[in-house]
Design a protein around this motif. Sequence first.
Motif, PDB file in Angstrom:
ATOM      1  N   ILE A   2     -74.438 -35.875 -62.109  1.00  0.00           N
ATOM      2  CA  ILE A   2     -75.646 -36.142 -62.649  1.00  0.00           C
ATOM      3  C   ILE A   2     -76.457 -35.696 -63.622  1.00  0.00           C
ATOM      4  O   ILE A   2     -75.923 -36.102 -64.727  1.00  0.00           O
ATOM      5  CB  ILE A   2     -77.041 -35.939 -62.008  1.00  0.00           C
ATOM      6  N   TRP A  40     -86.219 -37.708 -62.629  1.00  0.00           N
ATOM      7  CA  TRP A  40     -84.881 -38.527 -61.763  1.00  0.00           C
ATOM      8  C   TRP A  40     -85.036 -38.222 -60.229  1.00  0.00           C
ATOM      9  O   TRP A  40     -85.527 -37.403 -59.080  1.00  0.00           O
ATOM     10  CB  TRP A  40     -83.251 -37.717 -61.842  1.00  0.00           C
ATOM     11  N   ILE A  78     -81.684 -42.502 -62.775  1.00  0.00           N
ATOM     12  CA  ILE A  78     -81.836 -41.353 -63.596  1.00  0.00           C
ATOM     13  C   ILE A  78     -82.671 -42.114 -64.499  1.00  0.00           C
ATOM     14  O   ILE A  78     -82.251 -43.490 -64.495  1.00  0.00           O
ATOM     15  CB  ILE A  78     -80.602 -40.704 -64.182  1.00  0.00           C
TER      16      ILE A  78
END
Length: 322
Positions: A244, A271, A280
């Motif tokens: 991420i 997110w 995202i």
Amino acid sequence: MGNPKSGAQGKVSVDKDIHIVVLMGGWSAERDVSLMSGKGVIEALGERGFTNVTPVDMDRNIARVLEELRPDIVFNALHGSPGEDGTVQGMMDLMGIRYTHSGLETSAVAIDKQLTKSVLEPHGIPMPPGKVVTSASLYEGDPMARPFVVKPVNEGSSVGIAIVTDESNYGHPISSRAKGPWQDFDRLLAEKYIEGRELTVAVMGDTPFCVTELKPKAGWYDYEAKYTDGKTDHVCPADVPEEIAEAMKAHALAAHRILGCKGVSRSDFRWDDEKGVDGIFLLETNTQPGMTPLSLVPEQAAAIGISYGELVEKIIEEALEG
């Protein structure tokens, strides 16, 4: 006037006696933040040994003031219009004055959230679905299913943002008497509200710094939460999976490059952690991120070993190279 010197490998070594004007203040909704940014920059330059620094609180005589001062470079510490939207940049271009941060074209695009969306989305950068609406139309009906966000098309620092939910007291549809950005702006960007976490990534040159998570202690990350000490916890670096963090850094760097940003930029994200990488969404890219004691860019720079003073000097170095 002082002159920058070429250092090793083509890098610019900045003479400490060059004349630097720190341009701050102005008349936007972000004036107070700009003054805090400018003060921090001035103090840092003094600590770094720069001997010829002039603070300027911008007014509408700014062209005449700069003509009289004849700086070697302007450190642009303005936030909001006209210092972040290309207006001041165009003026300095015409006057032949070097300045930090992004130029006219980049500034004009990035300050406009809808223009930014139209530039970045074709390159595969995920952004919340949305559209520009008139404030008057909100009094007739919702532009999309709730929850959604409405915000000025060309303001920063979370100025004038409202989250419209089924539980909100704005009315069904929104009442013209309800306090919100529709009372202050004729055009707004309406976007789908993204559930989840608030994160941000700063970029300088070809380097994304790191990911910071923003955790307001009450409500959401609005103007007050951003600039009031103790209102928001910053988790830097953010406690998120590596994939991420890397995806956000890649999106921030891509936005920086595609928009043509100079100096530093900061891209803000939401997110939805239940959806992994697919959750995202980039919200906006700031070309003049804050440099206050609570600001995110200096905090991220420190996390990767760059002090506040070094950051300021590096921004000036890059501007002198261009």
